[in-house]
Enzyme design. Structure first.
Site, PDB file in Angstrom:
ATOM      1  N   CYS A 105      40.292  48.886  40.363  1.00 49.32           N
ATOM      2  CA  CYS A 105      40.073  47.622  41.059  1.00 49.32           C
ATOM      3  C   CYS A 105      41.221  47.413  42.043  1.00 49.32           C
ATOM      4  CB  CYS A 105      40.010  46.466  40.057  1.00 49.32           C
ATOM      5  SG  CYS A 105      39.680  44.862  40.830  1.00 49.32           S
ATOM      6  N   CYS A 116      38.952  29.405  45.547  1.00 44.50           N
ATOM      7  CA  CYS A 116      38.114  29.139  44.369  1.00 44.50           C
ATOM      8  C   CYS A 116      38.969  28.423  43.322  1.00 44.50           C
ATOM      9  CB  CYS A 116      37.560  30.450  43.804  1.00 44.50           C
ATOM     10  SG  CYS A 116      36.524  31.341  44.984  1.00 44.50           S
ATOM     11  N   GLY A 164      42.442  38.753  47.112  1.00 40.73           N
ATOM     12  CA  GLY A 164      42.033  38.647  48.506  1.00 40.73           C
ATOM     13  C   GLY A 164      40.526  38.718  48.691  1.00 40.73           C
ATOM     14  N   GLU A 165      40.085  38.386  49.884  1.00 43.15           N
ATOM     15  CA  GLU A 165      38.674  38.469  50.279  1.00 43.15           C
ATOM     16  C   GLU A 165      38.496  39.703  51.170  1.00 43.15           C
ATOM     17  OE1 GLU A 165      35.187  38.766  51.379  1.00 43.15           O
ATOM     18  OE2 GLU A 165      35.378  36.995  50.095  1.00 43.15           O
ATOM     19  N   SER A 196      33.183  43.436  46.877  1.00 40.97           N
ATOM     20  CA  SER A 196      32.786  42.077  46.510  1.00 40.97           C
ATOM     21  C   SER A 196      33.216  41.085  47.579  1.00 40.97           C
ATOM     22  CB  SER A 196      33.428  41.697  45.168  1.00 40.97           C
ATOM     23  OG  SER A 196      33.105  40.370  44.818  1.00 40.97           O
ATOM     24  N   SER A 219      30.011  36.996  45.004  1.00 40.98           N
ATOM     25  CA  SER A 219      30.460  36.014  44.012  1.00 40.98           C
ATOM     26  C   SER A 219      29.699  34.718  44.261  1.00 40.98           C
ATOM     27  CB  SER A 219      31.970  35.786  44.136  1.00 40.98           C
ATOM     28  OG  SER A 219      32.673  36.960  43.809  1.00 40.98           O
ATOM     29  N   HIS A 221      28.467  32.296  41.563  1.00 42.02           N
ATOM     30  CA  HIS A 221      29.119  31.363  40.640  1.00 42.02           C
ATOM     31  C   HIS A 221      28.459  29.993  40.471  1.00 42.02           C
ATOM     32  CE1 HIS A 221      32.092  34.398  40.317  1.00 42.02           C
ATOM     33  NE2 HIS A 221      32.762  34.096  41.405  1.00 42.02           N
ATOM     34  N   ASN A 297      38.223  34.205  32.232  1.00 45.30           N
ATOM     35  CA  ASN A 297      39.573  34.446  31.729  1.00 45.30           C
ATOM     36  C   ASN A 297      40.420  33.222  32.039  1.00 45.30           C
ATOM     37  OD1 ASN A 297      39.664  37.092  30.561  1.00 45.30           O
ATOM     38  ND2 ASN A 297      39.421  37.957  32.620  1.00 45.30           N
ATOM     39  N   CYS A 341      42.567  38.549  37.327  1.00 45.06           N
ATOM     40  CA  CYS A 341      43.115  39.089  38.561  1.00 45.06           C
ATOM     41  C   CYS A 341      44.134  38.114  39.158  1.00 45.06           C
ATOM     42  CB  CYS A 341      41.981  39.340  39.551  1.00 45.06           C
ATOM     43  SG  CYS A 341      42.551  40.021  41.100  1.00 45.06           S
TER      44      CYS A 341
END
Length: 355
Positions: A105, A116, A164-165, A196, A219, A221, A297, A341
């Site tokens: 990852c 977020c 990050g994005e 992602s 994502s 959500h 998490n 993360c």
């Protein structure tokens, strides 16, 4: 001033650079082979490359722009690397063991501006984008660790889901993808790579137009604008209607399945009502949709959120299934080593500030 990471050059860019500097075309193949097949740690170790080319490479590029700061190893085999960049910033990379192979990852930015409200990655705002070389070098760092173990293991899968994005660093992301996918080097299959995004709709169009066979994860959500805007501020810029229009374009262009990441937040987005709304949202292209339900998490800075009860997760799964939507539950790896993360990075920065 630090030198540029050579790992940021695609094969074609490396070829062009060498030609521009008076070198023969075949040198690119030699250098590439030493970088990715033999994984040398110095330019001088490239034995069949002439001294003039070696000197050029040493003057202009670096093989080591990342330095290992901390390495945490979990009982389940997960390893989290905290890496220091040349400018002192910290990033995270994670190696995970699955029955299908070894997955890494990766991080694409120093910090994150997506905001977020449940995420550890966004605790520290975006400082800068990573270069393509810094993203590739994360893979090289992990692969060298595996090489040192002497078990003849290799990174087989990549998920670009770290800090990050990724689509906010689009050009460097694409260079990274072309480098690691190149069959003359690491040769990690495009279908073994997943990128992602939090939902940058305009970049989903652009990604579709590249024609690359890399997997896409979104994502999501939350299944409605009111709730999604509350937990993901990106939804105000790219509401669900815009996002799904981009999804329609992507599916029409690629005919490739999309994974929808859905983090399970207790009493926030885990009710039967949300499950039904999500099923309705995805129903028209359900044959190319898979929902990944992710137990949350916990992050101390976001104590307003908690992990959904296992019964709620199961019920959500069953509701999606009853409405024709394929889904599964993704339990975390490395629960004993700052699993969320961004947690390790955040903790280390706090320690440094406290000294």
């Amino acid at each position: 001033m630090s030198k540029t990471s050579i790992y940021g050059l695609t094969y074609d860019k490396l070829t062009d650079w060498l030609l521009e500097h008076g070198q023969k075309r075949f040198r690119a193949q030699q250098v590439w082979n030493w970088l990715y097949k033999k994984r040398v740690t110095s330019f001088a170790a490239m034995k069949n490359v002439n001294s003039e080319t070696i000197e050029l490479l040493e003057e202009n590029f670096s093989l080591h722009t990342l330095e290992e700061e901390i390495k945490q190893e979990s009982e389940d085999g997960t390893i989290k690397f905290l890496l220091k960049l040349a400018d002192g910033n910290l990033i995270e990379t994670v190696l995970m063991r699955f029955n299908y192979g070894l997955s890494v990852c990766l991080t694409t930015q120093v910090g994150c501006n997506i905001g977020c409200t449940f995420c550890a990655s966004g605790l520290l705002k975006k400082n800068r984008d990573l270069s393509g070389g810094e993203i590739v070098e994360q893979i090289m760092n992990v692969q060298r660790h595996l090489d040192e173990q002497g078990e003849d293991e290799r990174v087989s899968h990549i998920v670009v889901m770290g800090i990050g994005e990724p689509f906010d660093n689009f050009n460097n992301l694409m260079d990274f993808l072309y480098v690691v996918n190149d069959d003359r080097g690491l040769n990690i299959g495009a279908r073994h790579i997943t990128v992602s995004t939090s939902g940058l709709a305009h970049k989903i169009y652009e990604f579709a137009d590249t024609g690359i066979q890399v997997n896409l994860a979104i994502s999501i959500h939350a299944p409605n604008n009111e709730l999604r805007s509350r937990i993901m501020k990106i939804n105000k810029a790219f509401p669900i209607e815009k996002l799904m229009k981009a999804v329609d374009y992507y599916l029409e262009k690629t005919n490739r399945r999309i994974t929808y990441e859905y983090i399970m937040l207790r009493d926030v987005n885990d009710h039967e009502e949300e499950a039904k709304q999500l099923a309705k949202l995805l129903y028209n292209h359900r044959h190319l949709a898979y929902v990944n339900l992710i137990p949350y998490n916990a992050v101390s800075e976001h104590d307003q959120y908690a992990r959904s009860e296992s019964t709620a997760i199961q019920s959500f799964f069953e509701t999606l299934k009853a409405h024709g939507i394929n889904s599964g539950v993704r339990w975390e790896n490395g629960a004993d080593i700052d699993a969320a993360c961004g947690q390790l990075r955040s903790k280390q920065i706090k320690k440094t500030k406290a000294v």
